[in-house]
Design a protein around this motif. Sequence first.
Motif, PDB file in Angstrom:
ATOM      1  N   ALA A  75       3.148 -57.964   1.842  1.00 35.48           N
ATOM      2  CA  ALA A  75       2.302 -57.667   0.686  1.00 35.48           C
ATOM      3  C   ALA A  75       3.148 -57.204  -0.491  1.00 35.48           C
ATOM      4  O   ALA A  75       4.219 -56.631  -0.322  1.00 35.48           O
ATOM      5  N   ARG A  76       2.611 -57.452  -1.690  1.00 36.12           N
ATOM      6  CA  ARG A  76       3.334 -57.045  -2.894  1.00 36.12           C
ATOM      7  C   ARG A  76       3.259 -55.527  -3.048  1.00 36.12           C
ATOM      8  O   ARG A  76       4.259 -54.869  -3.302  1.00 36.12           O
ATOM      9  N   HIS A  77       2.064 -54.981  -2.922  1.00 31.85           N
ATOM     10  CA  HIS A  77       1.870 -53.535  -3.023  1.00 31.85           C
ATOM     11  C   HIS A  77       0.415 -53.188  -2.744  1.00 31.85           C
ATOM     12  O   HIS A  77      -0.395 -54.071  -2.440  1.00 31.85           O
ATOM     13  N   ASP A  78       0.092 -51.912  -2.842  1.00 29.71           N
ATOM     14  CA  ASP A  78      -1.271 -51.431  -2.690  1.00 29.71           C
ATOM     15  C   ASP A  78      -1.847 -51.336  -4.103  1.00 29.71           C
ATOM     16  O   ASP A  78      -1.606 -50.369  -4.825  1.00 29.71           O
ATOM     17  N   ALA A  79      -2.581 -52.364  -4.475  1.00 26.32           N
ATOM     18  CA  ALA A  79      -3.045 -52.460  -5.862  1.00 26.32           C
ATOM     19  C   ALA A  79      -3.973 -51.314  -6.236  1.00 26.32           C
ATOM     20  O   ALA A  79      -3.963 -50.830  -7.370  1.00 26.32           O
ATOM     21  N   ALA A  80      -4.759 -50.861  -5.278  1.00 24.82           N
ATOM     22  CA  ALA A  80      -5.700 -49.780  -5.578  1.00 24.82           C
ATOM     23  C   ALA A  80      -4.931 -48.499  -5.917  1.00 24.82           C
ATOM     24  O   ALA A  80      -5.285 -47.772  -6.850  1.00 24.82           O
ATOM     25  N   LEU A  81      -3.871 -48.247  -5.167  1.00 26.27           N
ATOM     26  CA  LEU A  81      -3.073 -47.050  -5.442  1.00 26.27           C
ATOM     27  C   LEU A  81      -2.382 -47.175  -6.798  1.00 26.27           C
ATOM     28  O   LEU A  81      -2.317 -46.213  -7.573  1.00 26.27           O
ATOM     29  N   ALA A  86      -2.112 -44.960 -12.353  1.00 24.46           N
ATOM     30  CA  ALA A  86      -2.207 -45.097 -13.812  1.00 24.46           C
ATOM     31  C   ALA A  86      -3.442 -44.397 -14.355  1.00 24.46           C
ATOM     32  O   ALA A  86      -3.360 -43.583 -15.274  1.00 24.46           O
ATOM     33  N   GLU A  87      -4.570 -44.696 -13.753  1.00 20.26           N
ATOM     34  CA  GLU A  87      -5.822 -44.222 -14.337  1.00 20.26           C
ATOM     35  C   GLU A  87      -6.055 -42.748 -14.091  1.00 20.26           C
ATOM     36  O   GLU A  87      -6.657 -42.057 -14.908  1.00 20.26           O
ATOM     37  N   GLN A  88      -5.639 -42.286 -12.953  1.00 20.09           N
ATOM     38  CA  GLN A  88      -6.008 -40.916 -12.617  1.00 20.09           C
ATOM     39  C   GLN A  88      -4.868 -39.924 -12.681  1.00 20.09           C
ATOM     40  O   GLN A  88      -5.092 -38.723 -12.748  1.00 20.09           O
ATOM     41  N   VAL A  89      -3.606 -40.410 -12.618  1.00 18.46           N
ATOM     42  CA  VAL A  89      -2.495 -39.479 -12.780  1.00 18.46           C
ATOM     43  C   VAL A  89      -1.666 -39.840 -14.008  1.00 18.46           C
ATOM     44  O   VAL A  89      -1.007 -38.990 -14.586  1.00 18.46           O
ATOM     45  N   GLY A  90      -1.718 -41.085 -14.388  1.00 14.89           N
ATOM     46  CA  GLY A  90      -1.011 -41.485 -15.598  1.00 14.89           C
ATOM     47  C   GLY A  90       0.488 -41.604 -15.433  1.00 14.89           C
ATOM     48  O   GLY A  90       1.246 -41.412 -16.380  1.00 14.89           O
ATOM     49  N   GLU A 148       1.202 -53.735 -28.457  1.00 10.76           N
ATOM     50  CA  GLU A 148       0.384 -54.678 -27.700  1.00 10.76           C
ATOM     51  C   GLU A 148       0.521 -54.491 -26.190  1.00 10.76           C
ATOM     52  O   GLU A 148      -0.473 -54.513 -25.462  1.00 10.76           O
ATOM     53  N   TYR A 149       1.781 -54.307 -25.722  1.00 12.83           N
ATOM     54  CA  TYR A 149       1.979 -54.306 -24.274  1.00 12.83           C
ATOM     55  C   TYR A 149       1.982 -52.920 -23.626  1.00 12.83           C
ATOM     56  O   TYR A 149       1.486 -52.746 -22.515  1.00 12.83           O
ATOM     57  N   LEU A 150       2.590 -51.946 -24.304  1.00 12.52           N
ATOM     58  CA  LEU A 150       2.793 -50.651 -23.621  1.00 12.52           C
ATOM     59  C   LEU A 150       1.491 -49.946 -23.234  1.00 12.52           C
ATOM     60  O   LEU A 150       1.411 -49.390 -22.137  1.00 12.52           O
ATOM     61  N   PRO A 151       0.472 -49.952 -24.088  1.00 16.18           N
ATOM     62  CA  PRO A 151      -0.766 -49.282 -23.650  1.00 16.18           C
ATOM     63  C   PRO A 151      -1.339 -49.909 -22.379  1.00 16.18           C
ATOM     64  O   PRO A 151      -1.908 -49.213 -21.543  1.00 16.18           O
ATOM     65  N   ARG A 152      -1.149 -51.218 -22.229  1.00 17.24           N
ATOM     66  CA  ARG A 152      -1.670 -51.885 -21.028  1.00 17.24           C
ATOM     67  C   ARG A 152      -0.790 -51.575 -19.809  1.00 17.24           C
ATOM     68  O   ARG A 152      -1.264 -51.552 -18.684  1.00 17.24           O
ATOM     69  N   ILE A 153       0.503 -51.364 -20.066  1.00 16.07           N
ATOM     70  CA  ILE A 153       1.369 -50.903 -18.968  1.00 16.07           C
ATOM     71  C   ILE A 153       0.964 -49.489 -18.572  1.00 16.07           C
ATOM     72  O   ILE A 153       0.826 -49.165 -17.394  1.00 16.07           O
ATOM     73  N   ALA A 154       0.718 -48.657 -19.599  1.00 17.00           N
ATOM     74  CA  ALA A 154       0.378 -47.258 -19.329  1.00 17.00           C
ATOM     75  C   ALA A 154      -0.933 -47.138 -18.555  1.00 17.00           C
ATOM     76  O   ALA A 154      -1.070 -46.281 -17.683  1.00 17.00           O
ATOM     77  N   ASP A 155      -1.894 -48.003 -18.874  1.00 16.81           N
ATOM     78  CA  ASP A 155      -3.177 -47.852 -18.176  1.00 16.81           C
ATOM     79  C   ASP A 155      -3.227 -48.634 -16.863  1.00 16.81           C
ATOM     80  O   ASP A 155      -4.249 -48.652 -16.168  1.00 16.81           O
ATOM     81  N   GLY A 156      -2.110 -49.274 -16.522  1.00 15.49           N
ATOM     82  CA  GLY A 156      -2.008 -49.907 -15.205  1.00 15.49           C
ATOM     83  C   GLY A 156      -2.607 -51.293 -15.136  1.00 15.49           C
ATOM     84  O   GLY A 156      -2.616 -51.918 -14.070  1.00 15.49           O
ATOM     85  N   SER A 157      -3.096 -51.806 -16.283  1.00 16.59           N
ATOM     86  CA  SER A 157      -3.752 -53.116 -16.216  1.00 16.59           C
ATOM     87  C   SER A 157      -2.742 -54.254 -16.245  1.00 16.59           C
ATOM     88  O   SER A 157      -3.074 -55.386 -15.906  1.00 16.59           O
TER      89      SER A 157
END
Lengths: 423, 411
Positions: A75-81, A86-90, A148-157
Amino acid sequence: MSRVDFLFMCRWGPLSDVRLTPPSHSLTLCPVYAEQRDPEFGWTGEHRQLRETVRGLLAERAPVSRSRELAESGARHDAALYSALAEQVGLQGLALPERFGGYGGTLLDLAIVAEEMGRVLYGGPFFPTVALAAPALMASADEEACAEYLPRIADGSVTATLAVVEGSGVWSPDDVLTVADAGGRLTGAKFPVLDGVDADLLVVAARGPEGISLYVVEGGAEGLQRSALEILDGTRRMGRVTFDATPARRIGAPGHGWAAVTQAREVASVLMAAEQVGAMAACVELTAEYARTRRQFGRLIGSFQGVKHRLADMAVRLEMSRSAAYWAAWQDPGTEEFAFGAGTARSFCSEACLQTGQDTIQLHGGIGFTWEHDAHLYLRRARADMTVLGTPAQVRAELETTVLAAAAELEPTVATHSIEVPA
Amino acid sequence: MTVTLPVELPADDAELADAVASWLRQNLPADWLAAVEAGDRATVERIRADRDRAAAWFDVLGEAGLATPTWPREHGGLGLTADRASIVSEQLVRYSAERPNQDFVGLALAGPTILEWGTDEQKAARLPALARGRELWCQLFSEPGAGSDLAALSTRAVQQEDGNWLVNGQKVWNSYAHLADFGLLMTRTDPAAPKHRGITYFLLDMRTPGVEPRPLKQMTGDAEFNETFLTDVVIPDSARLGPVNQGWAVAITTLMQERNGLSGRPAVGPGASDALVARAVATGAWRDPLLRDRLVSAFVEERSLQMTTIRSFVAAGSGAPTAEGSIRKLAHATLSEKLGVLGTELEPDGAIAWDAHERPAAVEQFLAMKTYSIAGGTSEIQRNIIAERVLGLPKDPDPERHTPFQERSRG
């Protein structure tokens, strides 16, 4: 309120659903990361709290047994984690500026996170996204692309990676053969690329009309082919990426790509060193625990000097590595001290980590050689890490200029002496 | 006699450094100061080598409390923490105004041990003299039969009817014993007790009849060490430091003196590897890629060790010594050997044969490289300490730990 303040207030229990809205106004203008003002090794309560929080979270959601499970299943990773981080610990945006959706933390904060991740061999897209691609975007100084890109990296999307080497393993502009035409279309091949098969964005170093520049390629771009490689360290997948007149967006000033690559690599080197410190600490604890409980010849094996002394040497390597990694993390990115610290940490920690992996297996004896034991996971990671950002020998060759300058300070004749080193 | 100005001690670190520097500029003899400011090492060395001038200066320095900044004011210090004292020491080194290396035993070991264990009379008699550099001290701990196992020492002290002690035995590895005024002496006073419990500690006047230091030539060819023979030496009971038979606890105080504020704050900067790199450039060895890699590797290792020293300096704010010191000592010993060998490879021929009186520095370093892996506790002992105190592994078995000293095996 900074991310760290938040962590300070919110002890990690079950994943909370607190969602922070980063301040919308821009407070700081810094080249890569916020300046670290405290004196070296002056740990604060916030640093300790951050460490505890991340450690607690990973122990619960991503212990080393989970890293093994993911690696064994391919597997690549645990996507939920990943999303939760990102969303809950940032954590993805911890050290990014607030104007790009981050929390304005320092590289040191991120190093603490990396150490805890190294401890449990947490893998997947976090390192390529946060330690390589994000710093490369920041270093490009392309405000528009960053916005354009960093906020989406920061929020995990969005996940991302940095594609530089092309099979030689050497991080050198001379080894970049991928070309970009005047229209920004890329042709060439990059491998091995961390998370190269799945990353949403590829930040690519390519040779354009003005020299090497950075380009962003979207995952679904035309003419982009990605194939998985077999890997030594199953916790971080790698791929081969080929471009065939693939459309790309040039970021940053044309011809300044290599400077950005260098800066990103320095940041990644420090974070990887911190990961290695975590991995070494885990190995030393695991091995010491075994030596304190395993009996042979009617005594604990930890009472044999052959065992004690090897373990003591492991502890020395660990502490020296910790000093090197965090000394570097305490310097300001972009300075000479930072570059020097990054190289020192990279050279010392990479070799120390490999030796620690070997010693961990050795002191566990037969059980350490089994598939079931975690020791080989640490050894695999250590060996893969050695090459991922350029070998320690390459790093030392790059440090030669700094070393000569230091020697010249001591002995002025060094500076005037002609130093011609055959290539 | 110079009138010594008191030194100001501002709370701010940078201001403290400035205050000490300014005091030094006002009080250092003019030619000394001029030579320092001109960077004229040779003149500074010449002035410092003049015993009368050095003695006069150390008197001024001691009077101001600057030679022993961590000591309480009533005993000739400034009552500073080890961290703040390091700021003072840094300025002394900057102005070449610090006490010489040979005062290490007195300032760093004897002073703190007397402060902790001494009677009021002992403190009053010894500490002011130590602060002013009027007495040179040596350490009389190790013996031919008690090296790593120091508690196995057998130099015998027997109390006489008049209360005095009669001492017989042999000590070894005693730096500067042939010049010293006083020695820190450990003796066996109760052979019926287990080895750690029958030891008594004395402050020995080295001029006492029967004390006979003999220079011991080291493998380097130098002779800074001595072996010291003690034959029917009579020591008054007033020279005993700490209670009878509790000398091991007193010795621990001496052995654990690590952060004394007598050296400057640690920094990441020029070290032994830098000098080797400079030498490699001069000899042309730098052109060899294999040697370059090893030199940079040593450089990286030395810097990492310096970073570790800074880290432990920051962490141990209290000044309490820790087992982590063993980590740095072990790393230093390993590095020292690496550099010792590497240095000789930068000039392979020069390291084995040279013209008269031109022995290369690389040869000195090569011959001295084993110092740190042996002196002050061998690397094997350091590994035991790290394994036991840092990693919590079982203590090394000592079958005779509880055996009365006189019944233990010998060899």
